[in-house]
Design a protein around this motif. Structure first.
Motif, mmCIF file in Angstrom:
data_model
loop_
_atom_site.group_PDB
_atom_site.id
_atom_site.type_symbol
_atom_site.label_atom_id
_atom_site.label_comp_id
_atom_site.label_asym_id
_atom_site.label_seq_id
_atom_site.Cartn_x
_atom_site.Cartn_y
_atom_site.Cartn_z
ATOM 1 N N SER A 82 4.296 9.955 -1.981
ATOM 2 C CA SER A 82 3.841 9.006 -0.969
ATOM 3 C C SER A 82 4.894 7.918 -0.821
ATOM 4 O O SER A 82 5.826 7.832 -1.604
ATOM 5 C CB SER A 82 2.476 8.412 -1.334
ATOM 6 N N SER A 136 -3.754 13.607 -1.770
ATOM 7 C CA SER A 136 -2.718 13.952 -0.815
ATOM 8 C C SER A 136 -2.307 15.402 -1.048
ATOM 9 O O SER A 136 -2.263 15.859 -2.174
ATOM 10 C CB SER A 136 -1.516 13.030 -0.995
ATOM 11 N N PHE A 191 -5.726 8.319 -5.095
ATOM 12 C CA PHE A 191 -5.606 8.773 -3.722
ATOM 13 C C PHE A 191 -5.344 10.272 -3.703
ATOM 14 O O PHE A 191 -4.673 10.808 -4.557
ATOM 15 C CB PHE A 191 -4.465 8.057 -2.995
ATOM 16 N N LYS A 232 -3.252 3.728 2.688
ATOM 17 C CA LYS A 232 -4.174 3.175 1.686
ATOM 18 C C LYS A 232 -3.566 1.877 1.186
ATOM 19 O O LYS A 232 -2.448 1.863 0.669
ATOM 20 C CB LYS A 232 -4.343 4.133 0.500
ATOM 21 N N GLU A 233 -4.307 0.783 1.362
ATOM 22 C CA GLU A 233 -3.818 -0.498 0.846
ATOM 23 C C GLU A 233 -4.011 -0.557 -0.651
ATOM 24 O O GLU A 233 -4.986 -0.046 -1.190
ATOM 25 C CB GLU A 233 -4.548 -1.654 1.522
ATOM 26 N N SER A 234 -3.073 -1.194 -1.311
ATOM 27 C CA SER A 234 -3.119 -1.341 -2.766
ATOM 28 C C SER A 234 -3.914 -2.569 -3.131
ATOM 29 O O SER A 234 -3.706 -3.640 -2.581
ATOM 30 C CB SER A 234 -1.699 -1.456 -3.320
ATOM 31 N N GLU A 238 -1.918 8.906 6.260
ATOM 32 C CA GLU A 238 -3.057 8.025 6.016
ATOM 33 C C GLU A 238 -2.524 6.842 5.233
ATOM 34 O O GLU A 238 -1.697 7.006 4.336
ATOM 35 C CB GLU A 238 -4.119 8.769 5.202
ATOM 36 N N THR A 294 2.239 10.161 -5.654
ATOM 37 C CA THR A 294 0.974 9.683 -5.105
ATOM 38 C C THR A 294 0.063 9.247 -6.247
ATOM 39 O O THR A 294 -0.144 10.005 -7.193
ATOM 40 C CB THR A 294 0.292 10.793 -4.282
ATOM 41 N N GLY A 320 0.809 -1.206 0.000
ATOM 42 C CA GLY A 320 0.000 0.000 0.000
ATOM 43 C C GLY A 320 0.841 1.254 0.000
ATOM 44 O O GLY A 320 2.035 1.219 -0.307
#
Length: 75
Positions: free
Chosen positions: A44, A39, A37, A69-71, A67, A33, A4
């Motif tokens: 990221s 940002s 998502f 975020k899973e991929s 934060e 990023t 992620g």
């Protein structure tokens, strides 16, 4: 294996996160990023690790705003 992105709000937070997570032996890479998502910072930290708890504990301890975020896609 969890993959992620750690989204951060400043470039300096991205570099600090990179150093912290690299020292823990987590596979990481600074990347732009992904579009899906949001940002404030265009950078990221992509990660691959066994548990998000390692990341959250380290970044919370360093007082970095982030934060995760899973991929859903393989990188």
């Amino acid at each position: 294996m969890i993959k992620g992105y750690v989204l951060v709000f400043t470039t300096s937070s991205a570099f600090e996160s990179e150093a912290i997570l690299k020292d823990l032996g987590i596979t990481i890479k600074l990347v732009p990023t992904p579009r899906e998502f949001s940002s404030d910072c265009g950078i990221s930290v992509y990660f691959e690790c066994d548990s998000k708890d390692i990341i959250t504990n380290a970044l919370d301890g360093a007082k970095i705003e982030y934060e995760i975020k899973e991929s859903k896609n393989e990188k």
